[in-house]
Design a protein around this motif. Structure first.
Motif, mmCIF file in Angstrom:
data_model
loop_
_atom_site.group_PDB
_atom_site.id
_atom_site.type_symbol
_atom_site.label_atom_id
_atom_site.label_comp_id
_atom_site.label_asym_id
_atom_site.label_seq_id
_atom_site.Cartn_x
_atom_site.Cartn_y
_atom_site.Cartn_z
ATOM 1 N N GLU A 46 0.796 -1.226 0.000
ATOM 2 C CA GLU A 46 0.000 0.000 0.000
ATOM 3 C C GLU A 46 0.827 1.274 0.000
ATOM 4 O O GLU A 46 0.284 2.345 -0.174
ATOM 5 C CB GLU A 46 -0.907 0.015 1.244
ATOM 6 C CG GLU A 46 -2.086 -0.936 1.162
ATOM 7 C CD GLU A 46 -3.336 -0.283 0.597
ATOM 8 O OE1 GLU A 46 -3.810 0.690 1.167
ATOM 9 O OE2 GLU A 46 -3.812 -0.744 -0.446
ATOM 10 N N TYR A 222 -8.321 -4.861 -4.528
ATOM 11 C CA TYR A 222 -7.739 -5.912 -3.699
ATOM 12 C C TYR A 222 -8.816 -6.920 -3.330
ATOM 13 O O TYR A 222 -10.005 -6.586 -3.217
ATOM 14 C CB TYR A 222 -7.016 -5.362 -2.456
ATOM 15 C CG TYR A 222 -7.775 -4.348 -1.639
ATOM 16 C CD1 TYR A 222 -8.715 -4.719 -0.689
ATOM 17 C CD2 TYR A 222 -7.535 -2.985 -1.808
ATOM 18 C CE1 TYR A 222 -9.389 -3.777 0.067
ATOM 19 C CE2 TYR A 222 -8.203 -2.032 -1.056
ATOM 20 C CZ TYR A 222 -9.129 -2.443 -0.119
ATOM 21 O OH TYR A 222 -9.804 -1.518 0.625
ATOM 22 N N ALA A 235 -11.146 -1.375 -3.165
ATOM 23 C CA ALA A 235 -12.122 -0.419 -2.684
ATOM 24 C C ALA A 235 -12.061 0.777 -3.617
ATOM 25 O O ALA A 235 -11.015 1.062 -4.211
ATOM 26 C CB ALA A 235 -11.764 0.044 -1.265
ATOM 27 N N ARG A 277 -12.523 7.021 4.729
ATOM 28 C CA ARG A 277 -11.188 7.047 5.331
ATOM 29 C C ARG A 277 -10.975 8.439 5.914
ATOM 30 O O ARG A 277 -11.264 9.435 5.237
ATOM 31 C CB ARG A 277 -10.128 6.770 4.271
ATOM 32 C CG ARG A 277 -10.338 5.468 3.514
ATOM 33 C CD ARG A 277 -9.365 5.390 2.356
ATOM 34 N NE ARG A 277 -9.569 4.203 1.538
ATOM 35 C CZ ARG A 277 -10.391 4.106 0.502
ATOM 36 N NH1 ARG A 277 -11.135 5.160 0.136
ATOM 37 N NH2 ARG A 277 -10.505 2.985 -0.183
ATOM 38 N N ARG A 302 -5.643 5.346 4.459
ATOM 39 C CA ARG A 302 -5.845 3.947 4.037
ATOM 40 C C ARG A 302 -5.220 2.955 5.013
ATOM 41 O O ARG A 302 -5.268 1.744 4.761
ATOM 42 C CB ARG A 302 -5.196 3.715 2.661
ATOM 43 C CG ARG A 302 -5.828 4.516 1.526
ATOM 44 C CD ARG A 302 -5.134 4.205 0.198
ATOM 45 N NE ARG A 302 -5.314 2.844 -0.237
ATOM 46 C CZ ARG A 302 -6.257 2.434 -1.096
ATOM 47 N NH1 ARG A 302 -7.102 3.304 -1.596
ATOM 48 N NH2 ARG A 302 -6.345 1.161 -1.442
HETATM 49 N N1 GLY Z 1 -6.349 0.069 2.995
HETATM 50 C C1 GLY Z 1 -7.224 -0.103 1.943
HETATM 51 C C2 GLY Z 1 -8.161 0.982 1.676
HETATM 52 O O1 GLY Z 1 -8.179 2.006 2.330
HETATM 53 O O2 GLY Z 1 -8.943 0.839 0.778
#
Ligand code: GLY
Length: 337
Positions: A46, A222, A235, A277, A302
């Motif tokens: 990521e 993912y 996402a 987020r 994220r």
């Molecule tokens: N860590 C994955 C996302 O925020 O989609």
């Protein structure tokens, strides 16, 4: 503690272990980012260009996850779904592969392990992948965990220290604000919502063996398989604050997912979930003292689940001793003032 998400609960748990008395004001699950999160613990999967301090913090937190999970499971008897088989990154087209190679090189320069693979080797690891894929890599050190299980365990560990209900303003006295996107209204700090749609599918357990990070015709997706046949597809990322599940966003995720793993078209679509987020101007978290009596642990963008153990350790240490760990330096809440 204001905020009963995964970060707030973990900070509270660590504070309690230090003998501090804690009350957690928990605003519930309705806008909690952890409720959507797939639980990829992927510092190598990521991270992106130009985020050196953040990359170091992600790697540090990933190294703390196994110990954090073992301790929480020992205390509560609850399994958190921690899985250490790593990530398989795959690229569908030649352009996708060129983009992936640039990211893998960035990670390798930072000593993050990336084992590049030809298509036949990728499909040997994951036979359900499309024969169209042009290449991939195994990222062996990534983990995954089930965030809903982690939150249930933290709530069990904290018991009646968790008080349901949203607070409209900061309580008096020493307080930690870990309120996700709600941190902006409580403190005036620049935390903005970044919308993400996540799908949950259900089908044949074991179709996928690893977390898959896919690059498919310029789209990123993912796929996070759980042992019981649940599979999380994520996402979208949009600078929006609404909760609408649009047909286009579902289509975008499912098209990328089924381009990479055609058999997913046979899976049942069991849940669509939108959350936001909590993100900052540089997309790195706000960690540390903000005012005399106010410490902030928010804006994890994220990486909230991945950064939970290191955030909990550093913030509980700050609350307890009053001394900031040097790791906090790059993440001062006032850095945008
Ligand atoms: N860590 C994955 C996302 O925020 O989609």
């Amino acid at each position: 503690m204001v905020g009963g998400g995964i970060v707030g609960l973990a900070v509270a748990w660590r504070c309690r272990q230090r003998g501090l008395r804690v009350t957690v004001h928990d605003g519930g699950d309705d806008d909690a980012a952890w409720y959507a999160a797939a639980g990829m613990l992927a510092p190598a999967g990521e991270t992106s260009f130009g985020q050196e301090a953040l990359t170091a913090l992600l790697v540090e937190s990933a190294s703390r996850w196994a110990g954090f999970a073992a301790e929480l499971t020992a205390e509560t008897g609850l399994d958190l779904g921690l899985d250490a088989r790593g990530t398989v990154a795959v690229a569908l087209t030649g352009d996708d592969l060129a983009e992936a190679h640039r990211l893998w090189a960035y990670r390798e320069e930072r000593d993050l392990k990336v084992r590049r693979l030809v298509p036949s080797a990728v499909r040997a690891l994951e036979p359900a992948l499309s024969p169209r894929i042009r290449g991939g890599a195994h990222i062996p050190d990534d983990l995954q965990v089930d965030p809903r299980r982690v939150v249930a365990a933290l709530r069990a560990a904290l018991g009646d220290a968790v008080v349901p209900g949203r607070v409209g303003e900061l309580p008096a006295g020493p307080v930690v604000v870990a309120a996700g996107t709600g941190t902006a209204a409580l403190t005036g700090l620049p935390v903005r919502p970044v919308k993400g749609l996540v799908l949950r599918l259900r089908g044949e357990p074991g179709l996928l063996r690893h977390v898959i990070v896919g690059y498919a015709d310029g789209r990123h997706v993912y796929l996070v398989p759980r042992a019981d046949g649940e599979l999380i597809v994520g996402a979208t990322q949009e600078e929006r604050a609404d909760f609408t599940v649009t047909a286009g966003a579902v289509l975008e995720l499912l098209r990328a997912a089924t381009d990479l793993v055609p058999e997913l078209a046979e899976f049942q679509l069991t849940e669509t979930v939108v959350r936001h987020r909590p993100s900052t101007p540089d997309n790195a978290p706000l960690l540390g003292r903000w005012r005399d009596d106010v410490i902030v642990a928010a804006g994890h963008h994220r990486n909230g689940v991945l950064l939970t153990p290191v955030t909990a350790d550093l913030i509980a240490g700050l609350v307890d001793t009053g001394r900031p760990d040097p790791l906090l330096e790059a993440f001062a809440p006032g850095r945008f003032a």
